[in-house]
Design a protein around this motif. Structure first.
Motif, short mmCIF file in Angstrom:
data_model
loop_
_atom_site.label_atom_id
_atom_site.label_comp_id
_atom_site.label_asym_id
_atom_site.label_seq_id
_atom_site.Cartn_x
_atom_site.Cartn_y
_atom_site.Cartn_z
N ILE A 342 0.84 -1.21 0.00
CA ILE A 342 0.00 0.00 0.00
C ILE A 342 0.88 1.25 0.00
N HIS A 343 1.93 1.20 0.80
CA HIS A 343 2.83 2.35 0.91
C HIS A 343 3.50 2.65 -0.43
N GLU A 344 3.90 1.61 -1.14
CA GLU A 344 4.66 1.78 -2.38
C GLU A 344 3.77 1.60 -3.61
N ASN A 345 2.48 1.39 -3.39
CA ASN A 345 1.52 1.17 -4.46
C ASN A 345 1.98 0.06 -5.41
N ALA A 346 2.35 -1.06 -4.83
CA ALA A 346 2.83 -2.19 -5.63
C ALA A 346 2.24 -3.45 -5.03
N CYS A 347 1.91 -4.40 -5.88
CA CYS A 347 1.26 -5.59 -5.35
C CYS A 347 2.22 -6.47 -4.58
N PRO A 348 1.86 -6.84 -3.39
CA PRO A 348 2.75 -7.68 -2.58
C PRO A 348 2.67 -9.14 -3.05
N SER A 349 3.49 -9.94 -2.45
CA SER A 349 3.50 -11.38 -2.72
C SER A 349 3.03 -12.10 -1.49
N PRO A 350 2.13 -13.07 -1.59
CA PRO A 350 1.39 -13.52 -2.78
C PRO A 350 0.13 -12.68 -2.98
N ASN A 351 -0.31 -12.57 -4.22
CA ASN A 351 -1.47 -11.72 -4.51
C ASN A 351 -2.53 -12.51 -5.29
N PHE A 352 -3.51 -11.82 -5.87
CA PHE A 352 -4.63 -12.51 -6.52
C PHE A 352 -4.16 -13.34 -7.72
N GLU A 353 -3.06 -12.90 -8.37
CA GLU A 353 -2.52 -13.70 -9.46
C GLU A 353 -2.10 -15.08 -8.94
N ASP A 354 -1.48 -15.09 -7.77
CA ASP A 354 -1.09 -16.37 -7.18
C ASP A 354 -2.33 -17.19 -6.81
N GLY A 355 -3.32 -16.51 -6.27
CA GLY A 355 -4.56 -17.21 -5.92
C GLY A 355 -5.19 -17.85 -7.14
N TYR A 356 -5.15 -17.13 -8.26
CA TYR A 356 -5.69 -17.66 -9.51
C TYR A 356 -4.86 -18.85 -10.02
N LYS A 357 -3.55 -18.65 -10.08
CA LYS A 357 -2.70 -19.71 -10.66
C LYS A 357 -2.74 -20.98 -9.81
N ASN A 358 -2.77 -20.84 -8.50
CA ASN A 358 -2.85 -22.02 -7.65
C ASN A 358 -4.16 -22.78 -7.92
N ARG A 359 -5.24 -22.02 -8.14
CA ARG A 359 -6.54 -22.64 -8.45
C ARG A 359 -6.47 -23.39 -9.78
N VAL A 360 -5.84 -22.79 -10.79
CA VAL A 360 -5.71 -23.42 -12.10
C VAL A 360 -4.97 -24.75 -11.99
N LEU A 361 -3.89 -24.74 -11.25
CA LEU A 361 -3.10 -25.96 -11.10
C LEU A 361 -3.87 -27.04 -10.37
N LEU A 362 -4.54 -26.65 -9.30
CA LEU A 362 -5.30 -27.62 -8.53
C LEU A 362 -6.35 -28.29 -9.41
N ASP A 363 -7.04 -27.48 -10.20
CA ASP A 363 -8.07 -28.04 -11.09
C ASP A 363 -7.45 -28.98 -12.12
N ALA A 364 -6.29 -28.59 -12.66
CA ALA A 364 -5.64 -29.43 -13.67
C ALA A 364 -5.23 -30.77 -13.09
N ILE A 365 -4.72 -30.74 -11.89
CA ILE A 365 -4.28 -31.98 -11.25
C ILE A 365 -5.47 -32.91 -11.03
N LYS A 366 -6.58 -32.35 -10.56
CA LYS A 366 -7.76 -33.18 -10.33
C LYS A 366 -8.27 -33.75 -11.66
N ARG A 367 -8.24 -32.93 -12.71
CA ARG A 367 -8.74 -33.40 -14.00
C ARG A 367 -7.85 -34.51 -14.56
N SER A 368 -6.54 -34.31 -14.45
CA SER A 368 -5.62 -35.31 -15.01
C SER A 368 -5.67 -36.62 -14.24
N ALA A 369 -6.11 -36.57 -12.98
CA ALA A 369 -6.27 -37.82 -12.22
C ALA A 369 -7.39 -38.66 -12.81
#
Lengths: 378, 378, 378, 378
Positions: A342-369
């Motif tokens: 907030i102070h530097e107006n920059a997205c910290p880690s982890p952010n919504f991109e990480d939340g999205y990518k983790n979701r994508v991977l989880l879904d892919a793993i379940k599908r490939s099973a």
């Protein structure tokens, strides 16, 4: 000192640990931002009133929509059930509030994408607080990896089990495992890099697997028949395993399972390179097990490195020198990074991109099973 | 006391440890058979003469064919390079000698089958001495599994790394890994049961995998181009991983890799069931790590069980009570079982059938790493 | 190759492990002396005849005096009860035989001195086989200490417990503890140096010490009244503790006790210096726990060093590279040193002087536990 | 909810951790008292003003006497250097304030007695916050001991080393060791009981002790000559050891030393009884190592018990279930007990009596190290 006013939605587990982080932040952070614990939201007035008193909030509300309308709130902290995340987060983003939203970000890839898109469009600062990234041991492990001490890395492993007393209904057992896997995936991406392909395996069966005493039943992975009456057996043997390849060619193995490993939560990370190996047991928050190869003898042995003294360069945290951190401490570090964002107006880690990518991977793993094939990610 | 006369072919590593087992057998075994160390065979007379003196053999020969012709030899002990196994073993079987043949039994499925068939046809007693089966910790683990203490087993894992000072040429590095995997497979079959399907993965690349510092090369698994000049890189990153399903539905993971785990040989086994978990580090010969779930609290913790006192019922071994066994001791136990087999005219464990089946599995895993598909076994 | 003919008296525990060492010596030692297992002595003919067959002796006798008279015996190996040591050892020395005599050398300082004096006068080679000195971990620890890796040493600790299944009568429990303490003293002298003063404490009482539940009885150390009827309580609480100062000013703590430490034999050594620390658990024969201070950071962590590869310079032993040694293996190393002593006509370590000095220290510790004062040694 | 108003003197280490405990108390304690962080005192206005802001105090003062005079202060929290404890504590007691005073309570037995007497006379609630008593592992260990799970206890050991980065001047090094010993003594008294006699030993020398390389200097314990120029050597080799006997006959060994144990702070406790053994490493705040003897086999093995779930009956604490506590968390528990004391008008544990008794024991141990005799306590 700059003040930012927080409105928190929910006062169960995430609400409690985030409140402690807000209370203790100024004693540990030198960023120069003071979070003001303005308002806490809960549906039942008697409960949220008590929570406000215990957790140190100045006021309370019973309707989250009211919070988002208010001008005296700069940050929305979402600690509700996952099913509410999308609606609240999108509204908060559209109102120009910074957002911290508990993991998992969303129950589906589509929802996660929508949340991420809204926050980007609104230009607000956003975070998904995966606390493992901020454990002292993980912060130190990241430095070891990034400094190249392990040489060329070729192998990553994550193994995770819930505790025996994480006693939940059958459906939530599956959610619990998936959530644990998402946390492991996040760590893998954080420590090693993005993942390009994966094959998942459900190490589970709908009916009892082989006892050593004779009669065994062969497992049917795509069983269509109605659920087994002996419902306890399903939950007992649930596990998810995935083999992955990271973008940089590194091999990864992820395992979460319902049983084993001492019948206690265990959360093991192993990273192997050609100059060293590293192990974490994330139940030991302050210790890295490190093995560096002696350049002369070619040998090496594991040592327990106490990370409680470790301070990352420029992290501006004020720690109790040499004292072991507890679980709650990770949230102080997380919140410190959110405030820095907030102070530097920059997205910290982890952010919504990480939340999205983790979701994508989880879904892919379940599908490939189910398909029993390797799947490309992204 | 019944005497059986041994002729041993070879005096390198297998010859040395087998000789010690023959020398020490009568002091530890109550079977009632005395192995007479009749003749040792080596190609170079000066070397085999010295070996006979040092290792305690009554005489020596320089041609193994001569040994098989002799009437005063009851047992042929084959400790030669693998490439000679088939010829010697078949000849020994046809001459009616009992046979003990070092692992791996043969370099191909076809050869292994031929050896096994010959021995069966001749009706002789045969053994492939996989020593891990006879480590005190493994013997005790087998009892725990067979007694059902772990409940319904659902998961088996084997991880194995060679030592950093197992320094070999590039080709033999691959052989070393395959040999280690064969030993792990043998243990899996011994502790859990037969394997019905497997998918292998070569965790290796012909060229350097990703360093964390930037430039990474994407791996090509089926590279046809000539071998990389930078030959060291290939050997550095070699690994073999396999997921398997046992006949009884239990899931297994096998990993052997060139690096990691403290840059020392490590050989870990993990068995998880719904009532307990068990871990072995086969470099700690006398210790089982055992976790049994408390039936009331549902919790459990790992304990180190000292197995040096353990005696299987009816094993008729005379041990030093409570003293830790060394590597060589496992060969005394192996030889004791071989002698019991001769005494009772019954094939001991492990035998040529095991040698054959381990070979079949190893070949299937390597093949499926190329096809990237699950393969049925047998 | 030079041959030396051994006559062994006794075929219980020492006889069995020494026999194995004689049988296996030539396969592991490059000294160039072959021990011939000439004759074994036991009082009961049927038993000693069987022992000769099992252990590999060429002949047997039933009277030890007959053995000493014989010309075809170069070495007398004494494995009898302690009460016979003096008579046999003095006779053997006077007959000019080299002598290896099981620990403890004698039941009293006077007897130990007489045995040592006889051997010196006769000019024979003598050894008391304290096996701990020859465990791979202890040999490696000695090298670390002697190379100065720990810097200036200031502290030595030895803690030892018998196993719960070392079940002996009350009187022999005391002997067992004293014997364990003698082994610890021997290691302290071997690793650190001679001891100048000591104060002992009997951590024991003749009657039950305090339960936490209320009624406690105050202990009487010098109780004159007849022994308690509840004889089990005495043995349960027996322990011996000693503080010592070595000649070089280093402080030492010795503890042996009947209980605790996992209800298993444990035998811990700890050496602390200003540059490093070292720990041994002598039940783990092949591992040293080593911590060396980083000269820059001043920090250090313990690592498990696998000593199974370690070969002392010039030790002329032929080991199985990288394979873990068992308890019996230490006796091969001991016997190798005894043979080297005979070969070079020099007394090996440890010898009768060590047996004498360990006895003197043990007696002083017991005496000072009664006087409650520090006592000078020697 | 009852409110009690706190005035804290000092904002260094104790001030920081106590502030966190006050801030977080209501979120974790169900006692029903709310500590109001009224005023913090520091000598330099700019520093105390900043501290008030960071730590969450409503106001500040620069003179502690002013604080004691004020009517709106119920509790005085003393976090000053030891030399000021007596004056402040006596004044606070006379003003009728409840007092929490950092350890050590006083620099001498006389001062400690005076403080304790004043508080008793005034009838105020008092505490000396030895935090080790409130670590999850210690709380659980106390329950194990009190429930009699270890059977009759006969042996207690405490070993403690400061961290290598506890870098202090020579005089304060001695103080550091004495302070560590006082904390160990407090734990011994808390877990086992009062101590009746002790003999101390300074394991230290004013000049270098023996190197293994030859030249050694004999130590002089009562050296009168001026301090060695090589001032580093004194601090390097400082250690304090004591043998004690508890009132209930149990034997205790206390060791604190400047070096060794991995060059990191280590703080080991061992309790041995006839039915079990228990070990604590107080750097692992949430783990007890427990060994209970199997009543049938007589054997037992150590297990790591995760105590993060443990809640004492009636402790009215609200914990994060299954999450590992950090160092700061112990102070929440301490403060919770102090508040309970105020609520019920009963002195909490540990209090000024403990501060006094620990001082008495420490002084006796130091004195007996000079007299080299056993001393009776109290």
């Amino acid at each position: 000192m700059r003040k930012v006013r927080v409105g928190m939605i929910g006062h169960s587990f995430p609400g409690r640990v985030h409140s402690q982080a807000y209370r203790d932040l100024l004693a540990h952070s030198r960023i120069g931002i003071e979070p003001v614990m303005q308002t806490i939201v809960g549906r039942r007035e008697n409960e949220v009133k008590l929570a406000a008193e215990e957790l140190g909030w100045l006021s309370y509300e019973t309707d989250w929509r009211r919070l988002i309308e208010r001008d005296d709130i700069d940050i929305i902290d979402i600690g509700t059930p996952v099913s509410l995340h999308r609606e609240i987060a999108v509204a908060a983003a559209e109102a120009g509030k910074h957002i911290i939203c508990s993991s998992p970000l969303a129950g589906s890839k589509a929802e996660a994408e929508k949340i991420w898109r809204s926050a980007r469009k609104a230009g607000v600062v956003h975070m998904v607080p995966y606390p493992l990234r901020y454990m002292p041991a993980v912060r130190y492990a990241r430095k070891i990896v990034n400094d190249g001490l392990l040489g060329d890395i070729y192998h990553f492993r994550a193994q995770c089990c819930p505790k025996s007393n994480d006693r939940l209904g059958t459906s939530s057992k599956r959610e619990l495992l998936e959530d644990l896997l998402a946390h492991s995936i996040d760590l893998g991406r954080n420590l090693i890099g993005e993942i390009q392909e994966a094959v998942g395996m459900k190490d589970s069966t709908e009916c009892p697997v082989g006892s050593m005493n004779g009669t065994t039943t062969s497992p049917h992975e795509e069983k269509i028949s109605p659920p087994n009456e002996n419902s306890s057996c399903e939950s007992m043997n649930t596990a998810l395993t995935a083999l992955v390849r990271f973008d940089n060619g590194i091999i990864g193995i992820f395992e979460v399972s319902q049983l084993g490993k001492g019948f206690h939560r265990s959360n093991l990370i192993e990273i192997n390179g050609n100059k060293g190996s590293l192990r974490l047991d994330l139940e030991e928050l302050n210790t890295v097990r490190l093995c560096l190869q002696d350049p002369v003898t070619g040998k090496g042995e594991f040592r327990n490195i106490d990370c409680s003294d470790y301070e990352a360069p420029g992290d501006e945290l004020r720690k109790l020198a040499g004292k072991k951190s507890g679980y709650e401490q990770a949230f102080v570090y997380l919140m410190h990074e959110f405030m820095r964002g907030i102070h530097e107006n920059a997205c910290p880690s982890p952010n919504f991109e990480d939340g999205y990518k983790n979701r994508v991977l989880l879904d892919a793993i379940k599908r490939s099973a189910k398909t029993r094939t390797w799947l490309k990610i992204g």
